[in-house]
Enzyme design. Structure first.
Site, PDB file in Angstrom:
ATOM      1  CB  THR A 172      -0.952   0.001   1.214  1.00 53.60           C
ATOM      2  OG1 THR A 172      -1.895   1.059   1.089  1.00 53.60           O
ATOM      3  CG2 THR A 172      -0.179   0.170   2.527  1.00 53.60           C
ATOM      4  CE1 TYR A 173       0.784   4.771  -5.026  1.00 51.17           C
ATOM      5  CE2 TYR A 173       0.793   2.377  -4.849  1.00 51.17           C
ATOM      6  CZ  TYR A 173       0.564   3.533  -5.587  1.00 51.17           C
ATOM      7  OH  TYR A 173       0.100   3.443  -6.881  1.00 51.17           O
ATOM      8  CB  SER A 239      -6.034   5.521   0.335  1.00 51.55           C
ATOM      9  OG  SER A 239      -7.358   5.331  -0.149  1.00 51.55           O
ATOM     10  CD  GLU A 240      -3.338   4.567  -5.858  1.00 49.26           C
ATOM     11  OE1 GLU A 240      -3.764   3.419  -6.141  1.00 49.26           O
ATOM     12  OE2 GLU A 240      -3.444   5.540  -6.620  1.00 49.26           O
ATOM     13  CB  THR A 241      -5.912  -0.824  -1.152  1.00 47.28           C
ATOM     14  OG1 THR A 241      -6.980  -0.470  -2.041  1.00 47.28           O
ATOM     15  CG2 THR A 241      -6.162  -0.192   0.200  1.00 47.28           C
TER      16      THR A 241
END
Length: 268
Positions: A172-173, A239-241
């Site tokens: 994640t990031y 958000s980046e899952t």
């Protein structure tokens, strides 16, 4: 390696007992939560007969912070919309006594139905909001949102969170925006919520952007969230899952980052 705009992705959610692209079930469950919470529902426009919805607190108060959460700009990033549904299921009406909340749950319905990144016309609905930043022009979805630009800007003045996924990543990031030189407490809180579900991305380059300690910080392109920060939102995040991971775990992570975002803003 780049993402394919037309590769279709399919997952099954045990939480919701449905497939990722079941828009009829998604809208039915969303309507149930809207009724339970007495959320104001507004159709901003339609794309191929599918609505782009805005949901808002029952009674906005001028004395409360105004924040916006959005999801579903890319059709293969399905844990964002389903995560918002999960988040809403955990919310009590008392929340609206502390914050003015606006939600855009599904901004690319035609891509969501197909399970692929772009809309049905082959366009990227998360570009073209800031003129002159790149060559992107607003898509049909973007034009609908920009037509309601003043409303959206007012709704996000104290913060914008938009929830995306990355089908190429195992970690994640977070893209984040704060009026400072380095990621601060806001950014740390949101990445912290995500890191409870997934490992944080190592320092690298993703989509031409340097990632440092899990953050892509103050990167302004023509995306929806960058536009709103440029327009006056105090803080912002995307958000980046990692969409290579379990779908339900991604749903829970998206729900958690939404809750952490709300908790952080109302605590300020």
């Amino acid at each position: 390696m780049s993402r394919s705009p037309y590769q279709r992705y399919s997952w099954q959610s045990d939480i919701f007992e449905t497939a990722n692209n079941d828009i009829e079930r998604f809208m039915a469950l969303l309507n149930e939560e809207c009724q339970r919470l007495n959320l104001q529902q507004r159709v901003l426009g339609k794309v191929e007969g599918q609505p782009i919805m805005m949901l808002q607190s029952p009674n906005a108060s001028a004395g409360l912070p105004s924040i916006l959460i959005s999801a579903g700009f890319h059709g293969e990033e399905a844990a964002g919309p389903w995560g918002m549904l999960h988040f809403l299921s955990s919310v009590s009406p008392e929340l609206f006594e502390r914050v003015n909340l606006t939600l855009l749950p599904l901004n690319n319905p035609t891509g969501f139905i197909k399970g692929h990144r772009f809309n049905i016309f082959g366009e990227n609905p998360n570009r073209g909001y800031l003129a002159g930043v790149d060559d992107a022009k607003p898509t049909v979805e973007g034009k609908i949102l920009l037509e309601h630009g003043q409303l959206i800007q007012a709704a996000s003045k104290d913060g914008i969170l938009t929830c995306h996924e990355d089908v190429l990543q195992t970690r994640t990031y977070l893209y984040s925006f704060e009026p400072r030189q380095q990621p601060g407490k806001f950014s740390q809180q949101l990445l912290g919520a995500l890191s409870e579900y997934f490992d944080v991305a190592q320092d690298d380059d993703i989509d031409g952007c340097p990632v440092e300690n899990g953050f892509i910080f103050n990167h302004f392109d023509s995306s929806f969230e960058a536009w709103l920060v440029r327009s006056g939102a105090k803080v912002g995040a995307c958000s980046e899952t990692p969409a290579t991971q379990n779908f339900d775990r991604r749903i829970l992570a998206n729900s958690a980052v939404m809750q952490r975002f709300v908790d952080y803003i109302q605590a300020q």
